[in-house]
Design a protein around this motif. Structure first.
Motif, PDB file in Angstrom:
ATOM      1  N   VAL A  33      37.293  41.484  41.511  1.00  0.00           N
ATOM      2  CA  VAL A  33      37.151  41.751  40.076  1.00  0.00           C
ATOM      3  C   VAL A  33      36.078  40.906  39.388  1.00  0.00           C
ATOM      4  CG1 VAL A  33      39.551  42.533  39.899  1.00  0.00           C
ATOM      5  CG2 VAL A  33      39.024  40.126  39.439  1.00  0.00           C
ATOM      6  N   VAL A  34      35.462  39.974  40.119  1.00  0.00           N
ATOM      7  CA  VAL A  34      34.535  39.054  39.440  1.00  0.00           C
ATOM      8  C   VAL A  34      33.079  39.466  39.667  1.00  0.00           C
ATOM      9  CG1 VAL A  34      36.181  37.137  39.617  1.00  0.00           C
ATOM     10  CG2 VAL A  34      34.360  37.361  41.331  1.00  0.00           C
ATOM     11  N   LYS A  40      33.687  33.677  44.073  1.00  0.00           N
ATOM     12  CA  LYS A  40      34.308  34.707  44.926  1.00  0.00           C
ATOM     13  C   LYS A  40      33.317  35.821  45.244  1.00  0.00           C
ATOM     14  CE  LYS A  40      37.779  37.100  43.086  1.00  0.00           C
ATOM     15  NZ  LYS A  40      39.179  37.242  42.668  1.00  0.00           N
ATOM     16  N   ASP A  72      43.018  44.855  38.474  1.00  0.00           N
ATOM     17  CA  ASP A  72      43.980  43.887  39.016  1.00  0.00           C
ATOM     18  C   ASP A  72      45.133  44.470  39.841  1.00  0.00           C
ATOM     19  OD1 ASP A  72      42.381  42.313  37.494  1.00  0.00           O
ATOM     20  OD2 ASP A  72      43.985  41.335  36.391  1.00  0.00           O
ATOM     21  N   SER A  90      43.705  36.454  42.557  1.00  0.00           N
ATOM     22  CA  SER A  90      44.395  35.231  42.171  1.00  0.00           C
ATOM     23  C   SER A  90      45.838  35.343  42.661  1.00  0.00           C
ATOM     24  CB  SER A  90      44.354  35.155  40.642  1.00  0.00           C
ATOM     25  OG  SER A  90      45.400  34.371  40.155  1.00  0.00           O
ATOM     26  N   LYS A  93      48.725  36.754  40.693  1.00  0.00           N
ATOM     27  CA  LYS A  93      48.918  38.208  40.511  1.00  0.00           C
ATOM     28  C   LYS A  93      49.760  38.820  41.632  1.00  0.00           C
ATOM     29  CE  LYS A  93      44.564  38.699  38.012  1.00  0.00           C
ATOM     30  NZ  LYS A  93      43.145  39.009  38.123  1.00  0.00           N
ATOM     31  N   ARG A 169      45.813  36.004  26.344  1.00  0.00           N
ATOM     32  CA  ARG A 169      45.814  36.827  27.552  1.00  0.00           C
ATOM     33  C   ARG A 169      46.384  36.013  28.716  1.00  0.00           C
ATOM     34  NH1 ARG A 169      42.862  36.578  32.878  1.00  0.00           N
ATOM     35  NH2 ARG A 169      43.326  38.630  33.744  1.00  0.00           N
ATOM     36  N   GLN A 171      47.312  36.429  33.116  1.00  0.00           N
ATOM     37  CA  GLN A 171      47.064  37.297  34.281  1.00  0.00           C
ATOM     38  C   GLN A 171      48.314  38.096  34.625  1.00  0.00           C
ATOM     39  OE1 GLN A 171      45.002  35.313  37.684  1.00  0.00           O
ATOM     40  NE2 GLN A 171      45.181  33.509  36.402  1.00  0.00           N
ATOM     41  N   PHE A 192      41.551  41.672  34.290  1.00  0.00           N
ATOM     42  CA  PHE A 192      40.334  40.870  34.148  1.00  0.00           C
ATOM     43  C   PHE A 192      39.144  41.728  33.692  1.00  0.00           C
ATOM     44  CE2 PHE A 192      36.666  38.564  36.089  1.00  0.00           C
ATOM     45  CZ  PHE A 192      36.810  37.364  35.401  1.00  0.00           C
ATOM     46  N   ASN A 209      40.809  30.297  31.933  1.00  0.00           N
ATOM     47  CA  ASN A 209      40.090  30.708  33.128  1.00  0.00           C
ATOM     48  C   ASN A 209      39.277  29.548  33.684  1.00  0.00           C
ATOM     49  OD1 ASN A 209      39.195  32.749  35.031  1.00  0.00           O
ATOM     50  ND2 ASN A 209      39.757  34.177  33.397  1.00  0.00           N
ATOM     51  N   ASN A 213      33.957  31.883  35.750  1.00  0.00           N
ATOM     52  CA  ASN A 213      34.284  33.219  35.229  1.00  0.00           C
ATOM     53  C   ASN A 213      33.908  33.344  33.756  1.00  0.00           C
ATOM     54  OD1 ASN A 213      35.283  34.463  37.507  1.00  0.00           O
ATOM     55  ND2 ASN A 213      37.409  33.888  37.130  1.00  0.00           N
ATOM     56  N   LEU A 234      43.288  28.058  39.540  1.00  0.00           N
ATOM     57  CA  LEU A 234      43.007  29.424  40.008  1.00  0.00           C
ATOM     58  C   LEU A 234      42.788  29.386  41.525  1.00  0.00           C
ATOM     59  CD1 LEU A 234      42.453  32.424  39.531  1.00  0.00           C
ATOM     60  CD2 LEU A 234      40.113  31.864  38.918  1.00  0.00           C
ATOM     61  N   TYR A 236      42.783  31.734  45.059  1.00  0.00           N
ATOM     62  CA  TYR A 236      42.716  33.109  45.565  1.00  0.00           C
ATOM     63  C   TYR A 236      43.382  33.193  46.935  1.00  0.00           C
ATOM     64  CZ  TYR A 236      38.864  33.595  42.183  1.00  0.00           C
ATOM     65  OH  TYR A 236      38.093  33.612  41.052  1.00  0.00           O
TER      66      TYR A 236
END
Ligand code: LMR
Length: 335
Positions: A33-34, A40, A72, A90, A93, A169, A171, A192, A209, A213, A234, A236
């Motif tokens: 997603v980044v 990442k 996500d 992440s 999630k 917000r 995640q 995201f 964040n 990011n 954060l 992953y």
């Protein structure tokens, strides 16, 4: 000769239902997603290069950055269904996979520095958690630590009281929800890929964040304040579909494991530097006001948020929490 080999492979494929011609590469879709410029994103591209090189073209990796394939929650479903082969979401999630234990890592200040985070990820407890993912058809290949979170918002967040009434917000996950509520904020789960717009249009007032990011998604352009709070982390999980991975020819899997290992080393060497550089660049842009927490302010945040640890005992079990504290080297402050 080659034509004969292909024809033979095709005949065998027809006769035995084999999935593909021998010459066709195995395609691995790697969705994330980044931005391709975030740690990442860079790691995904490196994995592609290494995987294709080490398997001498028997594997082709297609990288889909910036939520261009899935957002996500969708990407996790797609992995379980086998429509995508590799993700690096992440670990905050993971609960939609039906594994709630990974939410524990969102407990405030649990892994506030690199040493504690690395100690946790290297601990034997991770093997226990990996089994829970495997039971859901998801195989973890590595964990990548992308450093500590900072808060951004359209209000200066210096004392815990500053969060009152803010739409923040998150995640996802029960712990992130509890943290926001403890601060008197209104948590909202937003993918995201939809976050920039949500911040720009005021659907939410803020988020937390990592700096890389915030820079690469340009959140700093639509957020007036940034607090260097380092309140959570954060991390992953580089994950694959277990059935897919186990169906790979063994020599291919060995080479992919080698690519994973080298990409993980790259990630760990790159992320901290990228996040430090990103903080400098955001500051230099002059678009966002920076706030560092004094010792007294930090103490106030910790005092405000420790009740979330207590509240979450009923979700995770006291024993499990104590084992996590021990594994990460975290000592809850005495109240
Ligand atoms: C987020 O949703 O804020 C992060 O998980 C994005 C990411 O993958 O770095």
């Amino acid at each position: 000769m080659k034509r004969f080999a292909i024809a033979l492979a095709a005949m065998l494929a027809m006769a035995f239902g084999w999935p593909a011609l021998a010459d066709e590469p195995i395609v691995i879709k790697f969705s994330h997603v980044v931005s391709p410029d975030a740690p990442k994103g860079k790691a995904a591209l490196l994995f592609k290069d290494l995987a294709e090189k080490y398997t001498t073209g028997r594997v082709k990796v297609e990288v889909y950055p910036n939520s261009s394939l899935y957002k996500d929650k969708e990407e996790l479903e797609a992995l379980q269904l086998g429509s995508v082969q590799i993700l690096a979401p992440s670990i905050a999630k993971f609960s939609p996979l039906g594994v709630k234990e990974f939410d524990v890592f969102d407990l405030p200040f649990l892994m506030s520095d690199d040493t504690h985070a690395r100690q946790m990820m290297a601990s034997p407890m991770m093997a226990e958690l990996n089994k829970k993912l495997e039971a859901k058809g998801v195989l973890p290949l590595a964990y990548w630590d992308n450093g500590a979170h900072v808060y951004t918002a359209n209000r200066a967040l210096i004392s815990p009281d500053d969060f009152r009434g803010m739409k923040m917000r998150i995640q996802g996950g029960k712990v992130q929800d509890a943290v926001a509520r403890e601060l008197g904020a209104l948590p909202q789960i937003i993918a995201f890929g939809e976050l920039y717009q949500a911040l720009q249009t005021g659907v939410v007032d803020g988020e937390d964040n990592v700096p890389s990011n915030i820079l690469t998604q340009k959140f700093y352009e639509v957020q007036k304040h940034l607090t260097v709070s380092y309140h959570s982390r954060l991390t992953y999980g580089l994950i694959t579909n277990k059935t897919f991975w186990n169906s790979l020819p063994e020599d291919v899997r060995t080479q992919l494991d080698r690519a994973v290992k080298e990409t993980t080393t790259f990630f760990n060497e790159t992320a901290a530097k990228d996040n430090a550089d990103a903080l400098d660049k955001i500051k230099a842009s002059g678009k966002t006001e920076f706030h560092l927490l004094s010792d007294a302010a930090k103490k106030a945040w910790i005092a405000k948020l420790m009740p979330v640890h207590t509240e979450m005992q009923s979700r995770f079990g006291k024993d499990f929490l104590e084992r996590i504290y021990k594994a990460s080297g975290f000592t809850p402050p005495q109240s």
